[in-house]
Design a protein around this motif. Structure first.
Motif, PDB file in Angstrom:
ATOM      1  N   ALA A  35      33.450  -6.269 -19.006  1.00 29.36           N
ATOM      2  CA  ALA A  35      32.363  -5.283 -19.022  1.00 29.36           C
ATOM      3  C   ALA A  35      32.973  -3.878 -19.055  1.00 29.36           C
ATOM      4  N   ILE A  36      32.262  -2.949 -19.687  1.00 33.52           N
ATOM      5  CA  ILE A  36      32.707  -1.557 -19.739  1.00 33.52           C
ATOM      6  C   ILE A  36      31.638  -0.687 -19.083  1.00 33.52           C
ATOM      7  N   ASP A  37      32.056   0.197 -18.205  1.00 32.62           N
ATOM      8  CA  ASP A  37      31.080   1.092 -17.580  1.00 32.62           C
ATOM      9  C   ASP A  37      31.035   2.431 -18.321  1.00 32.62           C
ATOM     10  N   ALA A  38      30.227   3.345 -17.806  1.00 31.62           N
ATOM     11  CA  ALA A  38      30.008   4.618 -18.495  1.00 31.62           C
ATOM     12  C   ALA A  38      31.256   5.493 -18.514  1.00 31.62           C
ATOM     13  N   GLN A  39      32.228   5.166 -17.642  1.00 31.36           N
ATOM     14  CA  GLN A  39      33.493   5.927 -17.631  1.00 31.36           C
ATOM     15  C   GLN A  39      34.566   5.221 -18.466  1.00 31.36           C
ATOM     16  N   PHE A  40      34.143   4.220 -19.242  1.00 31.27           N
ATOM     17  CA  PHE A  40      35.035   3.475 -20.144  1.00 31.27           C
ATOM     18  C   PHE A  40      36.078   2.660 -19.382  1.00 31.27           C
ATOM     19  N   GLN A  41      35.786   2.350 -18.137  1.00 29.15           N
ATOM     20  CA  GLN A  41      36.661   1.429 -17.411  1.00 29.15           C
ATOM     21  C   GLN A  41      36.209   0.007 -17.688  1.00 29.15           C
ATOM     22  N   THR A  42      37.157  -0.917 -17.709  1.00 25.10           N
ATOM     23  CA  THR A  42      36.801  -2.318 -17.964  1.00 25.10           C
ATOM     24  C   THR A  42      36.895  -3.133 -16.673  1.00 25.10           C
ATOM     25  N   PHE A  43      36.077  -4.157 -16.605  1.00 22.62           N
ATOM     26  CA  PHE A  43      35.970  -4.980 -15.401  1.00 22.62           C
ATOM     27  C   PHE A  43      35.882  -6.447 -15.782  1.00 22.62           C
ATOM     28  N   ASP A  44      36.576  -7.293 -15.034  1.00 26.30           N
ATOM     29  CA  ASP A  44      36.344  -8.727 -15.203  1.00 26.30           C
ATOM     30  C   ASP A  44      35.123  -9.110 -14.364  1.00 26.30           C
ATOM     31  N   PHE A  45      34.776 -10.378 -14.375  1.00 28.79           N
ATOM     32  CA  PHE A  45      33.545 -10.776 -13.706  1.00 28.79           C
ATOM     33  C   PHE A  45      33.561 -10.417 -12.221  1.00 28.79           C
ATOM     34  N   ASP A  46      34.680 -10.713 -11.570  1.00 29.84           N
ATOM     35  CA  ASP A  46      34.733 -10.471 -10.123  1.00 29.84           C
ATOM     36  C   ASP A  46      34.626  -8.999  -9.779  1.00 29.84           C
ATOM     37  N   SER A  47      35.389  -8.165 -10.502  1.00 30.71           N
ATOM     38  CA  SER A  47      35.352  -6.742 -10.159  1.00 30.71           C
ATOM     39  C   SER A  47      34.008  -6.124 -10.539  1.00 30.71           C
TER      40      SER A  47
END
Ligand SMILES: [Zn+2]
Length: 198
Positions: A35-47
């Motif tokens: 997933a990508i948030d509005a700050q362009f950071q990426t996250f796996d399911f857990d995070s």
């Protein structure tokens, strides 16, 4: 809520697909996308699921907690969705040039336009994006078998190969979420036109 759209990017952050929230969560959970948030950071399911969902954000509820709905996800595998090329066609040339004659700058209905080889075919001009433009019948007649310089005519802009694809045009037309826009920039109203007429 689970059927609203999530924009899917390929590994080089080009939009390739719109999927459902349900499917996006499945891909996150399986580890094939982040997933990508509005700050362009990426996250796996857990995070991602550890992030707190603000009250104003779309979220799905599980017992005791709310998980924010991602609006953009990026695929981790390179070859899942290959980059599409924009097909060289009359229709796409008209779309690129916004139905505007590239010599006189007037916008026409498609029936009143044709294609012009900037360097004429009789001079070895190729049928490629960089040598074909949208032209009105009148300018086409005036130019005849000459180059623009010989005819004393000027192109509005140099013809180019567009980077948008039919899918990107469709995503742009839908523009369902603000979070999509950074990935759709540079497509612009030309692509919007193309998808409208499809
Ligand atoms: Zn014209």
């Amino acid at each position: 809520m689970l059927d609203t759209g999530v924009l899917v990017l390929n590994r080089v952050y080009q939009p390739v697909h719109i999927t459902s929230v349900r499917r996006a969560f499945a891909m996150l959970y399986q580890g094939v996308a982040r997933a990508i948030d509005a700050q362009f950071q990426t996250f796996d399911f857990d995070s991602w699921s550890a992030l707190a969902a603000a009250a104003h954000e779309d979220a799905i509820g599980t017992v005791g907690r709310r998980i924010r709905i991602p609006r953009v996800i990026v695929l981790l595998a390179y070859d899942r969705m290959p980059r599409a090329r924009v097909r060289f066609s009359r229709f796409n040339i008209y779309a690129r040039d916004d139905n505007t004659c590239q010599y006189c700058g007037t916008r026409f209905r498609r029936a009143e336009l044709n294609l012009d080889h900037v360097v004429p075919r009789s001079r070895g001009g190729a049928s490629v994006w960089e040598n074909v433009v949208c032209s009105c019948h009148r300018c086409n007649r005036v130019k005849g078998g000459r180059t623009p310089i010989e005819a004393g005519m000027r192109l509005l802009r140099e013809p180019f190969r567009p980077q948008w694809t039919p899918f990107m045009a469709e995503a742009y037309r839908q523009r369902r979420h603000d979070a999509w826009m950074p990935y759709l920039s540079g497509i612009g109203h030309v692509a919007f036109e193309a998808s409208q007429a499809n």
